[in-house]
Write a protein that holds these residues in place. Structure first.
Motif, PDB file in Angstrom:
ATOM      1  N   ALA A 165       0.793  -1.231   0.143  1.00  0.00           N
ATOM      2  CA  ALA A 165      -0.040  -0.185   0.014  1.00  0.00           C
ATOM      3  C   ALA A 165       0.805   1.188  -0.174  1.00  0.00           C
ATOM      4  O   ALA A 165       0.626   2.270  -0.787  1.00  0.00           O
ATOM      5  CB  ALA A 165      -0.784   0.033   1.167  1.00  0.00           C
ATOM      6  N   SER A 166       1.989   1.322   0.870  1.00  0.00           N
ATOM      7  CA  SER A 166       2.804   2.347   1.079  1.00  0.00           C
ATOM      8  C   SER A 166       3.903   2.758  -0.148  1.00  0.00           C
ATOM      9  O   SER A 166       4.177   3.742  -0.496  1.00  0.00           O
ATOM     10  CB  SER A 166       3.470   2.493   2.085  1.00  0.00           C
ATOM     11  OG  SER A 166       4.416   1.421   2.079  1.00  0.00           O
ATOM     12  N   SER A 167       4.077   1.711  -0.933  1.00  0.00           N
ATOM     13  CA  SER A 167       5.266   1.824  -1.883  1.00  0.00           C
ATOM     14  C   SER A 167       4.889   1.093  -2.985  1.00  0.00           C
ATOM     15  O   SER A 167       5.824   0.964  -4.038  1.00  0.00           O
ATOM     16  CB  SER A 167       6.589   1.302  -1.266  1.00  0.00           C
ATOM     17  OG  SER A 167       7.031   1.835  -0.063  1.00  0.00           O
ATOM     18  N   GLY A 168       3.814   0.519  -3.474  1.00  0.00           N
ATOM     19  CA  GLY A 168       3.548  -0.159  -4.567  1.00  0.00           C
ATOM     20  C   GLY A 168       4.202  -1.641  -4.651  1.00  0.00           C
ATOM     21  O   GLY A 168       4.355  -1.951  -6.039  1.00  0.00           O
ATOM     22  N   LEU A 169       4.467  -2.128  -3.590  1.00  0.00           N
ATOM     23  CA  LEU A 169       5.184  -3.573  -3.843  1.00  0.00           C
ATOM     24  C   LEU A 169       4.326  -4.509  -4.425  1.00  0.00           C
ATOM     25  O   LEU A 169       3.062  -4.641  -3.977  1.00  0.00           O
ATOM     26  CB  LEU A 169       5.727  -4.027  -2.198  1.00  0.00           C
ATOM     27  CG  LEU A 169       6.178  -5.112  -2.336  1.00  0.00           C
ATOM     28  CD1 LEU A 169       7.553  -5.405  -3.159  1.00  0.00           C
ATOM     29  CD2 LEU A 169       6.306  -5.765  -0.867  1.00  0.00           C
ATOM     30  N   VAL A 170       4.964  -5.204  -5.258  1.00  0.00           N
ATOM     31  CA  VAL A 170       3.965  -6.153  -6.088  1.00  0.00           C
ATOM     32  C   VAL A 170       4.630  -7.729  -5.665  1.00  0.00           C
ATOM     33  O   VAL A 170       5.663  -8.207  -5.704  1.00  0.00           O
ATOM     34  CB  VAL A 170       3.971  -6.191  -7.644  1.00  0.00           C
ATOM     35  CG1 VAL A 170       3.155  -7.260  -8.232  1.00  0.00           C
ATOM     36  CG2 VAL A 170       3.420  -5.120  -8.019  1.00  0.00           C
ATOM     37  N   ALA A 171       3.719  -8.495  -4.980  1.00  0.00           N
ATOM     38  CA  ALA A 171       4.040  -9.726  -4.705  1.00  0.00           C
ATOM     39  C   ALA A 171       3.468 -10.771  -5.382  1.00  0.00           C
ATOM     40  O   ALA A 171       2.352 -10.938  -5.762  1.00  0.00           O
ATOM     41  CB  ALA A 171       3.725 -10.262  -2.987  1.00  0.00           C
ATOM     42  N   LEU A 172       4.264 -11.974  -5.637  1.00  0.00           N
ATOM     43  CA  LEU A 172       3.656 -12.822  -6.692  1.00  0.00           C
ATOM     44  C   LEU A 172       4.214 -14.250  -6.061  1.00  0.00           C
ATOM     45  O   LEU A 172       5.291 -14.412  -5.336  1.00  0.00           O
ATOM     46  CB  LEU A 172       4.400 -12.897  -8.147  1.00  0.00           C
ATOM     47  CG  LEU A 172       4.092 -11.700  -8.814  1.00  0.00           C
ATOM     48  CD1 LEU A 172       4.648 -11.755 -10.043  1.00  0.00           C
ATOM     49  CD2 LEU A 172       2.788 -11.629  -9.256  1.00  0.00           C
ATOM     50  N   SER A 173       3.406 -15.241  -6.131  1.00  0.00           N
ATOM     51  CA  SER A 173       3.531 -16.640  -5.912  1.00  0.00           C
ATOM     52  C   SER A 173       4.725 -17.377  -6.744  1.00  0.00           C
ATOM     53  O   SER A 173       4.766 -16.849  -7.992  1.00  0.00           O
ATOM     54  CB  SER A 173       2.378 -17.511  -5.542  1.00  0.00           C
ATOM     55  OG  SER A 173       1.400 -17.027  -4.976  1.00  0.00           O
ATOM     56  N   ALA A 174       5.381 -18.075  -6.222  1.00  0.00           N
ATOM     57  CA  ALA A 174       6.430 -18.921  -6.926  1.00  0.00           C
ATOM     58  C   ALA A 174       5.734 -19.698  -8.236  1.00  0.00           C
ATOM     59  O   ALA A 174       4.806 -20.455  -7.739  1.00  0.00           O
ATOM     60  CB  ALA A 174       7.407 -19.792  -6.190  1.00  0.00           C
ATOM     61  N   ASN A 175       6.152 -19.459  -9.354  1.00  0.00           N
ATOM     62  CA  ASN A 175       5.837 -20.368 -10.398  1.00  0.00           C
ATOM     63  C   ASN A 175       6.989 -21.146 -10.872  1.00  0.00           C
ATOM     64  O   ASN A 175       7.506 -20.792 -12.097  1.00  0.00           O
ATOM     65  CB  ASN A 175       5.154 -19.348 -11.479  1.00  0.00           C
ATOM     66  CG  ASN A 175       4.572 -20.057 -12.526  1.00  0.00           C
ATOM     67  OD1 ASN A 175       4.580 -21.420 -12.864  1.00  0.00           O
ATOM     68  ND2 ASN A 175       3.966 -19.425 -13.394  1.00  0.00           N
ATOM     69  N   PHE A 176       7.318 -22.178 -10.522  1.00  0.00           N
ATOM     70  CA  PHE A 176       8.430 -23.039 -10.722  1.00  0.00           C
ATOM     71  C   PHE A 176       8.724 -23.577 -11.871  1.00  0.00           C
ATOM     72  O   PHE A 176       9.877 -23.986 -12.431  1.00  0.00           O
ATOM     73  CB  PHE A 176       8.933 -23.859  -9.454  1.00  0.00           C
ATOM     74  CG  PHE A 176       9.110 -23.537  -8.087  1.00  0.00           C
ATOM     75  CD1 PHE A 176      10.394 -22.367  -7.984  1.00  0.00           C
ATOM     76  CD2 PHE A 176       8.315 -23.669  -6.950  1.00  0.00           C
ATOM     77  CE1 PHE A 176      10.653 -21.969  -6.892  1.00  0.00           C
ATOM     78  CE2 PHE A 176       8.894 -22.954  -5.766  1.00  0.00           C
ATOM     79  CZ  PHE A 176       9.839 -22.029  -5.620  1.00  0.00           C
ATOM     80  N   ALA A 177       7.584 -24.028 -12.338  1.00  0.00           N
ATOM     81  CA  ALA A 177       7.337 -24.670 -13.747  1.00  0.00           C
ATOM     82  C   ALA A 177       7.950 -23.671 -14.820  1.00  0.00           C
ATOM     83  O   ALA A 177       8.503 -23.896 -15.774  1.00  0.00           O
ATOM     84  CB  ALA A 177       6.184 -25.186 -14.106  1.00  0.00           C
ATOM     85  N   LEU A 178       7.283 -22.216 -14.629  1.00  0.00           N
ATOM     86  CA  LEU A 178       7.633 -21.569 -15.600  1.00  0.00           C
ATOM     87  C   LEU A 178       9.134 -21.337 -15.606  1.00  0.00           C
ATOM     88  O   LEU A 178      10.035 -21.068 -16.473  1.00  0.00           O
ATOM     89  CB  LEU A 178       6.936 -19.878 -15.256  1.00  0.00           C
ATOM     90  CG  LEU A 178       7.411 -18.838 -16.045  1.00  0.00           C
ATOM     91  CD1 LEU A 178       7.187 -18.871 -17.535  1.00  0.00           C
ATOM     92  CD2 LEU A 178       6.652 -17.689 -15.595  1.00  0.00           C
TER      93      LEU A 178
END
Length: 432
Positions: free
Chosen positions: A63-76
Motif C-alpha cells: 500500500a505504501s510503496s506499490g510493492l507487488v508480490a507474486l507466488s512462485a511459479n517454478f514450472a515457468l
C-alpha cells in the motif's frame, strides 16, 4: 579460463518477460505457501527488503510503496532456465549448470576478445528470451564467480566499482594493480564458499576483503581452517583447483517435503499428500538411474502455533531396492498409517528415499514367493513419458486423489501467474 553466466533477479525477471508492466516497480516472488521473499527486484532491494523476509512483515509496503508480490511459479522458471542455459552453452566448449539461473562455461581455447563475446551473449539472451544477465570471467571458477558479483554490483550501484566492469567483467584482462584494487573493494563474505560463520572467523583475524584473503599463505590456511578454504585461496591466486562438473553427481538421498496451505487433520488427506510426495521422489529417483532401499515418512505440526505439538517419523526398508512408484507409495502409506495420530493439526509432511544405489546393481535372492511382483520398469517409463509430454499429474496413483481437484493439503499460491510456456491454456495470445 572460466565464465559464469547468471540471470539477474531471475524469478522476478521471468515474471517481467510476460508482464512488462512490472518493470520499474518493486517486485518480490514468495516461497511455497506465500511465506517469505525468495527473489527481489532491484527496486524491492532499494526498499530494504531482505532475502527471506516474511511476507507478513513487508505486506504493508504494497500500500505504501506499490510493492507487488507474486507466488512462485517454478514450472515457468524451470522452462525459462532451460532456454537461457541453451544459449549460454554457445559461449564455450563445455558447460556446468550450477543452479537454475547460473552456469559455468569453460573458455579454454576460445579465441578473440572474451569480453566482446560475453557482451554479445548477454545481448542475445536479453533479445531472445528477455532475461537480463551478467557475465563474469576469470582464470578460476572462484574468480569467475567473483567477477560476476562485481559485474552485477557495478551495474546496480554505479560508483561501487569502475563502470567498465559492469554487466560483463573479465578479471583476467585487468592489470595486476586494477585486479588488486577490485579485490580490495570486495568484502570477504562475497567470495564463493565463504559463509557467515567463516566470515566472522576471518574478520576476527583481520581479514575483511577478498584481497586480504588472496594474500594469505595457503599452507597456513589449511592448518588453521580447512583444505576447502585453502582451495579457495589458491583459486583467488589464479591456480585452478575446482574443475567443471559436466554431469551432476548422483544424490545420496532424495526428499520431497511440503508445508500445507492449511492445517490437515484427516488421514485420507494426509494419504493424498504423501502419495504425491512419494511419487515425485520416485520420479527423481528414476531420473538419476537409482534404486531406493528405504522409505522415510514424517509428519509434524507447526512450532509457531499454540495448539498441541506432534512430530513423528518412521523409516521402512524395502524388501529389495526399487524405483517403482507403486512399491514406494505403498511403503510410504504403510509408514504414514503407523505414525498418524488423530487430533493434531499437521502443518507439514515429507517423504525421503534412503540407501540409494545404481539401478545396475541387482539383488539376487531365492525365489520363495510365487506371487513375486513383476518387473514394471516399462510401465514406469511409460508413465514418466506421458507426464513429461502432457504435464505432471496426467497419470498418477489413485491414492493421490483426483488430479487438479481441490486438496486440503494444497499449498497456498494465491498470487501465482499463469504457466505461459508450460500450459497450452495459459499461452499468451497476440491479437491484431
Amino acid at each position: 579460463m572460466y565464465a559464469l553466466v547468471d540471470g539477474n533477479n531471475f524469478y522476478v525477471s521471468c515474471e517481467r518477460v510476460f508482464r512488462p508492466s512490472l518493470a520499474g516497480h518493486p517486485v518480490v516472488v514468495l516461497s511455497n505457501n506465500d511465506g517469505c521473499a525468495i527473489a527481489r527486484s532491484n527496486e524491492a532491494k532499494a526498499l530494504g527488503i531482505a532475502m527471506g523476509a516474511p511476507w507478513f512483515e513487508i505486506e504493508h509496503l504494497a500500500a505504501s510503496s506499490g510493492l507487488v508480490a507474486l507466488s512462485a511459479n517454478f514450472a515457468l522458471y524451470g522452462d525459462m532456465s532451460d532456454r537461457m542455459m541453451s544459449l549460454a552453452a554457445g559461449l564455450g566448449p563445455a558447460q556446468e549448470i550450477y543452479s537454475i539461473d547460473e552456469s559455468f562455461i569453460d573458455l579454454g581455447g576460445v579465441r578473440g576478445c572474451l569480453r566482446a563475446r560475453g557482451v554479445k551473449l548477454r545481448e542475445r539472451i536479453l533479445d531472445w528470451i528477455g532475461i537480463p544477465c551478467c557475465v563474469g570471467m576469470g582464470a578460476t571458477k572462484t574468480l569467475a564467480k567473483l567477477a560476476n558479483h562485481i559485474a552485477k554490483t557495478a551495474e546496480r550501484k554505479p560508483g561501487s566499482y569502475p563502470a567498465d566492469l559492469a554487466q560483463v567483467c573479465n578479471l583476467a584482462s585487468l592489470t595486476p594493480a586494477a585486479l588488486d584494487e577490485a579485490l580490495a573493494m570486495t568484502a570477504v563474505n562475497e567470495v564463493w564458499g565463504v559463509g557467515r560463520r567463516l566470515t566472522a572467523q576471518l574478520r576476527e583475524s583481520g581479514i575483511h576483503t577478498a584481497r586480504d584473503l588472496a594474500r594469505l599463505d595457503p599452507g597456513m590456511v589449511r592448518r588453521r581452517w580447512s583444505v576447502v578454504l585453502e582451495r579457495t585461496v589458491r583459486e583467488l591466486q589464479g591456480m585452478p583447483c575446482i574443475a567443471l562438473e559436466l554431469a551432476p553427481a548422483r544424490k545420496q538421498e532424495i526428499a520431497c517435503t511440503r508445508s500445507f496451505g492449511r492445517p490437515v487433520t484427516h488421514l485420507a488427506d494426509l494419504g493424498e499428500a504423501v502419495t504425491e510426495f512419494a511419487s515425485r521422489a520416485a520420479h527423481k529417483l528414476r531420473q538419476q538411474g537409482s534404486l531406493a532401499g528405504q522409505v522415510l515418512v514424517f509428519v509434524r505440526t507447526s512450532p509457531f502455533r499454540p495448539e498441541a505439538q506432534y512430530s513423528r517419523s518412521i523409516s521402512m526398508p524395502l524388501r529389495r531396492p526399487s524405483a517403482d512408484t507403486g512399491v514406494i507409495v505403498a511403503a510410504a502409506l504403510r509408514s504414514l498409517r503407523a505414525i498418524y495420530r488423530p487430533g493434531y493439526q499437521l502443518a507439514k509432511a515429507g517423504v525421503m528415499l534412503l540407501e540409494l544405489q545404481p539401478n545396475t546393481v541387482l539383488q539376487a535372492e531365492l525365489d520363495l514367493q510365487r506371487d513375486e511382483a513383476p518387473n514394471r520398469s516399462g510401465l514406469m517409463t511409460a508413465m514418466d513419458e506421458l507426464n513429461r509430454r502432457y504435464g505432471r499429474g496426467t497419470v498418477q496413483m489413485a491414492s493421490a486423489g483426483l488430479a487438479g481437484g481441490p486438496h486440503a493439503w494444497a499449498m497456498k499460491q494465491e498470487r501465482r501467474t499463469p504457466g505461459y510456456t508450460t500450459c497450452w491454456a495459459d499461452m499468451p495470445v497476440a491479437r491484431a
